[in-house]
Design a protein around this motif. Structure first.
Motif, mmCIF file in Angstrom:
data_model
loop_
_atom_site.group_PDB
_atom_site.id
_atom_site.type_symbol
_atom_site.label_atom_id
_atom_site.label_comp_id
_atom_site.label_asym_id
_atom_site.label_seq_id
_atom_site.Cartn_x
_atom_site.Cartn_y
_atom_site.Cartn_z
ATOM 1 N N HIS C 76 0.851 -1.197 0.000
ATOM 2 C CA HIS C 76 0.000 0.000 0.000
ATOM 3 C C HIS C 76 0.877 1.235 0.000
ATOM 4 O O HIS C 76 1.427 1.643 1.007
ATOM 5 C CB HIS C 76 -0.907 -0.011 1.234
ATOM 6 C CG HIS C 76 -1.927 1.091 1.212
ATOM 7 N ND1 HIS C 76 -3.277 0.853 1.209
ATOM 8 C CD2 HIS C 76 -1.784 2.430 1.175
ATOM 9 C CE1 HIS C 76 -3.923 2.014 1.171
ATOM 10 N NE2 HIS C 76 -3.037 2.977 1.154
ATOM 11 N N HIS C 78 1.647 5.162 -2.355
ATOM 12 C CA HIS C 78 1.156 6.083 -3.387
ATOM 13 C C HIS C 78 2.359 6.685 -4.090
ATOM 14 O O HIS C 78 2.961 7.637 -3.591
ATOM 15 C CB HIS C 78 0.277 7.158 -2.767
ATOM 16 C CG HIS C 78 -0.873 6.590 -1.997
ATOM 17 N ND1 HIS C 78 -2.045 6.220 -2.613
ATOM 18 C CD2 HIS C 78 -1.017 6.263 -0.699
ATOM 19 C CE1 HIS C 78 -2.868 5.708 -1.704
ATOM 20 N NE2 HIS C 78 -2.264 5.721 -0.532
ATOM 21 N N LYS C 199 -9.664 -1.199 -4.754
ATOM 22 C CA LYS C 199 -9.524 -0.462 -3.501
ATOM 23 C C LYS C 199 -10.849 0.223 -3.211
ATOM 24 O O LYS C 199 -11.474 0.781 -4.108
ATOM 25 C CB LYS C 199 -8.420 0.599 -3.690
ATOM 26 C CG LYS C 199 -8.379 1.698 -2.643
ATOM 27 C CD LYS C 199 -7.389 1.364 -1.556
ATOM 28 C CE LYS C 199 -7.214 2.479 -0.537
ATOM 29 N NZ LYS C 199 -6.435 3.605 -1.008
ATOM 30 N N HIS C 282 -4.013 0.491 6.075
ATOM 31 C CA HIS C 282 -3.513 1.370 7.138
ATOM 32 C C HIS C 282 -4.388 1.347 8.394
ATOM 33 O O HIS C 282 -4.990 2.334 8.783
ATOM 34 C CB HIS C 282 -3.310 2.804 6.643
ATOM 35 C CG HIS C 282 -4.336 3.279 5.641
ATOM 36 N ND1 HIS C 282 -5.629 3.539 5.980
ATOM 37 C CD2 HIS C 282 -4.226 3.535 4.316
ATOM 38 C CE1 HIS C 282 -6.274 3.951 4.904
ATOM 39 N NE2 HIS C 282 -5.466 3.953 3.889
ATOM 40 N N ASP C 396 1.607 3.707 4.479
ATOM 41 C CA ASP C 396 0.664 4.394 3.597
ATOM 42 C C ASP C 396 1.380 5.591 2.965
ATOM 43 O O ASP C 396 0.854 6.686 2.918
ATOM 44 C CB ASP C 396 -0.569 4.857 4.392
ATOM 45 C CG ASP C 396 -1.688 5.323 3.482
ATOM 46 O OD1 ASP C 396 -1.600 5.074 2.266
ATOM 47 O OD2 ASP C 396 -2.629 5.933 4.002
ATOM 48 N N ASN C 399 1.589 9.187 3.577
ATOM 49 C CA ASN C 399 0.730 9.703 4.655
ATOM 50 C C ASN C 399 1.319 9.584 6.060
ATOM 51 O O ASN C 399 1.323 10.543 6.814
ATOM 52 C CB ASN C 399 -0.628 9.012 4.614
ATOM 53 C CG ASN C 399 -1.384 9.375 3.357
ATOM 54 O OD1 ASN C 399 -1.563 10.541 3.078
ATOM 55 N ND2 ASN C 399 -1.790 8.387 2.583
HETATM 56 ZN ZN LIG Z 1 -3.334 4.993 1.099
#
Ligand SMILES: [Zn+2]
Lengths: 272, 315, 467
Positions: C76, C78, C199, C282, C396, C399
């Motif tokens: 996971h 980005h 997702k 997450h 994540d 994040n």
């Molecule tokens: Zn995410």
């Protein structure tokens, strides 16, 4: 006194990036080491002595002669010493500087003292845009120190500055003190438009009338006592700031209400 | 603070065009996305939307608008800042508002409409982004849109001009982290609009060569920039003869992208649109020319010299 | 999509000719829990991309003094697509202060930092021993953009997940009870987006955000609908994905991310999903107890207990490390909350027919109680879940922290003393809110090697890529 003297033989064809011209580095280097310091002529790595004659060694006092219009990043992040330039100098002079002094007998490019923290820069000619400003995306511009420009300056003087003093002897262009967060800007020759736009805190003093943003409100006239302290400080830099009630008073404006901010703009009204 | 045009089509009930003339410059914008379409959320199409036009003069777009706000030339930034103050109930005097060329009533009405909207959108054109203040004018409108989200949903989007400007911007961002105004001279990307942006570099005469792909600066840039292009070796890749190609040392004719050469164009809301070539061209694509130039350069002796793999402190 | 210059062409082992098909790695210390190899110094022989007992000829790499372990897989993250690219545009100040990769004859230039450029992403992941990364949020409309970026991430293998849970057409079909058509819709989306799985972000919540609202209650209908609730969306999607036989289960980002008391939402969601496979993304962000920010504590233990008893689930921790980062997620409502809390820059990007995405630069500080609790919770989850094969290391990215900081998390997991040292800087009020101080497990105790279980996922992903 022991000095390092650099003389530019001829103006480089493309931009020369010379952040190595810094008292912090030169103070510990021999003449040979200084000569061999790497500068970037466009994309190519060159030596300082490909462009400059170098005299002296191991000193934090640097004197530079020549038209350095295309030489950028001089005195970048310096913390000590003295740099004196006889001639024009390119962008980013004294950017991120933390101490020492820079004096330019000529004009300077954009971003003079960009995001500087401490130290003193004096430009006897004109300066470019973004004097003491934040680089794109940064939250804070100048965070301390003093910049004095005897001539004119471009747009965005003191953009997002937090602390410190900027003095513009001539006229500044648009957006003086844009998004300013603190500190003081003194405009001896006024400014074009949008002075103080989006300022949050801090003080802009103008000795000439200003065209203000509609989001500033007049809030009285007075002679603030902090100005005589400032006046003495500036006197040492050769700048006259009037403050005596017999000579006149300051009209005070607050804003920018669009933010809403608590900055102030003081405009000098001489007594008749 | 942005969204795709499909979102506008389906949801936006309050549309502001600022400093643009969509009726003439982006004629399909009204019908395809912004004004006319009916949607699940706006079943009556045009009737469910309010359109406000802000411009310095009356254009053909006025007819399509519900409200026209004629701002005094050069006062866009001031007007937006006044609006920022008004949405936060900061007092602004009548005389100060009048400076923008509009009345208190007009602005109060505008603010009330913005706040009452369910989904508002600002489209801004060159009339805002290319006039005095430039990027700060666009920044002002983006900030206003962000601040409006305290009351309702609001977004802002530039109305980009011709060509695949957005595509260049998007790719530069993923490859270098920056959208434009990038220098690679130190071996890694550095960004500083004003220092590295094309027009500034040319005006100051900071380059000793120019390589131009699919653009015609010779027609649009200020005189000193054009003079400099004439001075240095300029190489142009373009399917057509242009002002720039005429002054260039070398002009390589390439296949027109999107018509004869495949690729992806990015719509102004950054949605990729794959383009399949409709016609064959005897000329190579831009990509092929660039690749061959690169291969040839690789055969030359290395000019990079000793450099570290990685830097922890940049200049 | 044509691969760009940097992607080494013909890298697949079957394309290699002659001696290049063979590789010998000598003298390394090998850890491979799946095959019961625990720190043995031995040679490894590879032929055509597979381990074999011996090879003759080919290249030899001397790995004396080095550790050889199974590669990492980030399930996971980005790293490609419209939203991370938006984040790049928003953070030039971070690009300037981060590490820069300098171009060479064989390497492209790039920048690291909170939102690394594509080339740098590949170099940074590879440098940590990761070989596979999974971009976790792709709106179908901009999937070609995501794949173009993916093509510019060198060295590692890539996959992506298509966003589904706020698709209006989907929601309409579910509202109308058209389950079969919804299933075909999902299949089409996976095909159209060239995705590896599905997702689901804040089911129903993003759809509501487009009106400036959020979906707070799992059992209440989503704004604009009568029967469709966040719970029913998640359950239907999980069922569809199982029936379609997708290798990766529903990748679920639960509702109420980061909100106090959301642990009940999360537990309820887990119950809804019983009987189906599910991956909870997450989890740390979904483990808050208490009623408001002041009373907030984290309920990692409670979640871990439920999770341990339900083998249908996998999860990734979404751990947090202190420092600056940029938060980007398809969860627009959470982003707006963050913007109000931090008062920093805020970018928002709404894409029709599925997603909204918010971008806010922020920093996690040990002195901030909420951040401190988040930090501890991420680690607690990784330590308290017994079956290490079902919990993934993740932050994540970007994040919770940037992916290139994973080694710090691994150190925290492997070394109880280091954890204690770090806990010393947390505020004293944290005492009764976390259980981390009582845990003295050290992860590298061989039978529980978290790196290892990522290998299984890798095998799966490779199958899919090959297919
Ligand atoms: Zn995410």
């Amino acid at each position: 006194m022991n000095k390092i003297k650099l003389t530019l033989r001829e103006k480089p064809v493309v931009v020369l990036e010379a952040e190595v011209i810094s008292p912090d580095l030169f103070v510990e280097q021999s003449n040979e080491e200084i000569r061999a310091s790497v500068v970037y002529h466009g994309k190519r790595q060159k030596r300082i002595d490909d462009f400059f004659d170098v005299e002296g060694e191991r000193s934090d006092c640097i004197e530079i002669h020549g038209d350095l219009n295309r030489v950028r990043h001089v005195g970048r992040a310096m913390t000590r010493g003295e740099v004196t330039i006889h001639g024009d100098v390119g962008m980013h002079l004294g950017a991120l500087m933390k101490g020492g002094t820079i004096e330019v007998h000529g004009n300077a490019g954009d971003w003079v003292g960009g995001e500087m923290k401490k130290g003193k820069i004096h430009i006897h000619g004109d300066a470019g845009q973004q004097v003491g400003a934040a680089y794109r995306g940064s939250i804070l511009g100048m965070q301390g120190g003093t910049i004095v420009v005897d001539g004119n300056a471009g747009i965005e003087v003191g953009m997002r500055m937090r602390r410190g003093i900027i003095v513009i002897g001539g006229t500044a262009r648009d957006f003086v003190g844009l998004q300013m967060k603190g500190g003081t800007i003194l405009l001896c020759g006024g400014a074009e438009i949008r002075t103080g736009a989006w300022m949050q805190r801090g003080t802009i003093i103008s000795l000439k009338e200003l065209a203000l943003m509609p989001t500033f409100a007049e809030s009285g006239a007075y002679n603030p006592t902090f100005l005589n302290v400032y006046s003495q400080h500036l006197q040492a830099l050769g700048v006259q700031l009037p403050y005596a009630e017999a000579d006149g008073r300051y009209r005070r404006y607050s804003g920018d209400r669009g933010v809403p901010g608590k900055g102030e703009i003081l405009i000098w009204e001489p007594a008749v | 603070m942005t969204c795709t045009l499909g979102e506008v089509k389906n949801r936006a009930d309050f549309i502001v065009y600022w400093g643009g003339n969509p009726a003439e410059c982006h004629p399909r914008h009204f019908t395809k996305y912004a004004l006319m379409p009916k949607s699940q959320f706006l079943p009556r199409g045009r009737k469910d939307r309010t359109m406000v036009l802000v411009d310095i003069r009356e254009t053909k777009s006025v007819k399509a608008s519900d409200v026209f706000l004629q701002v005094r030339p050069g006062k866009d930034f001031e007007l937006i800042t006044v609006l920022r103050a008004m949405i936060k109930d900061q007092p602004i005097s009548e005389a100060q508002i009048a400076e923008t060329g509009l009345s208190v009533e007009q602005l109060q009405d505008f603010v009330a409409r913005m706040k009452a909207a369910r989904f508002g959108v600002f489209f801004f054109g060159m009339g805002l982004s290319m006039t005095r203040g430039k990027h700060m004018n666009s920044a002002a409108l983006l900030t206003l849109a962000a601040e409006m989200n305290a009351f309702t949903k609001f977004v802002a989007m530039p109305m980009r001009g011709h060509g695949n400007v957005t595509g260049a911007d998007v790719i530069m961002r993923w490859q270098t982290g920056y959208p434009f105004g990038i220098s690679f001279n130190r071996g890694y990307p550095r960004y500083n609009p004003g220092e590295f942006s094309t027009v500034d570099v040319l005006v100051r005469g900071d380059t000793d060569c120019a390589f131009i792909i699919g653009a015609d600066p010779g027609a649009t840039m200020p005189k000193p920039a054009i003079e400099h292009l004439k001075r240095v070796p300029t190489i142009v890749l373009d399917p057509h003869v242009t002002h720039t190609s005429k002054m260039a040392r070398v002009h390589i004719t390439t296949a027109p992208a999107g018509i004869s050469a495949p690729g992806t164009a990015y719509r102004m809301d950054e949605i990729p649109l794959p383009l399949r070539p409709a016609l064959e061209s005897p000329y190579p694509s831009d990509e092929e020319v660039v690749r061959r130039i690169k291969e040839t350069i690789l055969k030359k002796p290395d000019w990079m010299g000793e450099r570290p793999q990685m830097l922890t402190t940049q200049v | 999509m044509r691969p760009r210059g940097c992607v080494p062409r013909g890298w697949q082992s079957e394309n290699l000719k002659g001696p290049d098909r063979m590789l010998r790695i000598t003298g390394g210390t090998v850890y491979d829990p799946a095959n019961g190899i625990n720190g043995e110094v031995r040679d490894l022989d590879v032929e055509d991309g597979k381990f074999v007992s011996s090879v003759t000829g080919g290249r030899t790499i001397d790995a004396t003094g080095l550790v050889i372990f199974p590669e990492g897989v980030d399930v996971h993250t980005h790293v490609a697509g419209g939203s991370i690219n938006f984040a790049r545009a928003m953070t030039p100040e971070d690009h300037r202060r981060t590490q820069a990769f300098i171009r060479s004859q064989t390497r492209r230039s790039g920048l690291g930092g909170m939102a690394p450029t594509t080339f740098a992403t590949g170099y940074l992941y590879a440098g940590m021993g990761f070989t596979t990364v999974n971009e976790a949020a792709v709106p179908v409309l901009s999937a070609p953009h995501t794949h173009e970026e993916i093509a510019d991430i060198p060295i590692v293998d890539k996959s992506c997940l298509v966003l589904m849970a706020n698709n209006e057409i989907m929601l309409d079909l579910l509202e109308a009870g058209e389950y079969e058509r919804a299933k075909r819709m999902v299949a089409w989306h996976v095909w159209a987006a060239k995705a590896y799985g599905v997702k689901a972000v804040n089911p129903g919540g993003v759809a509501a955000w487009k009106w400036g609202k959020d979906a707070k209650q799992r059992s209440e209908p989503v704004e604009g609908y009568k029967n469709t609730t966040p719970g029913s969306i998640a359950a239907s999607l999980a069922k569809i994905i199982d029936e379609l036989g997708l290798p990766h289960p529903i990748h679920l980002h639960c509702n109420n991310l980061g909100a106090p008391g959301n642990v009940s939402t999360t537990l309820e969601t887990m119950k809804h999903l019983e009987g189906h496979r599910a991956h909870l993304a997450h989890l740390q962000y979904h483990a808050c107890g208490g009623d408001d920010w002041h009373a907030m504590k984290f309920e990692a233990a409670q979640l871990a207990e439920y999770f341990n008893a339900h083998p249908n689930m996998t999860t990734d921790a979404g751990a947090v490390l202190f420092g600056d980062t940029v938060t980007i997620t398809a969860d627009g409502p959470w982003q707006h909350l963050l913007y109000k809390l931090t008062g920093r820059k805020w970018g928002n990007l709404d894409v029709e027919n599925e997603t909204g995405c918010g971008i806010v630069p922020s920093s996690y500080r040990p002195s901030n109680l909420v951040n401190a609790v988040q930090w501890a919770t991420g680690l607690e989850l990784l330590l308290l879940i017994d079956d290490a094969w079902r919990v993934f290391l993740s932050t994540d990215h970007p994040n919770g922290a940037c992916f290139w900081r994973y080694p710090e998390i691994i150190q925290l997991l492997m070394c109880a003393d280091y954890r204690k040292e770090c806990m010393a800087q947390l505020p004293p009020e944290i005492k009764n809110r976390i259980t981390l101080p009582e845990i003295d497990r050290e992860c590298m105790s061989f039978e529980n090697c978290p790196v290892e279980m990522e290998r299984i996922e890798r095998a799966e992903i490779q199958q899919c890529i090959a297919a």
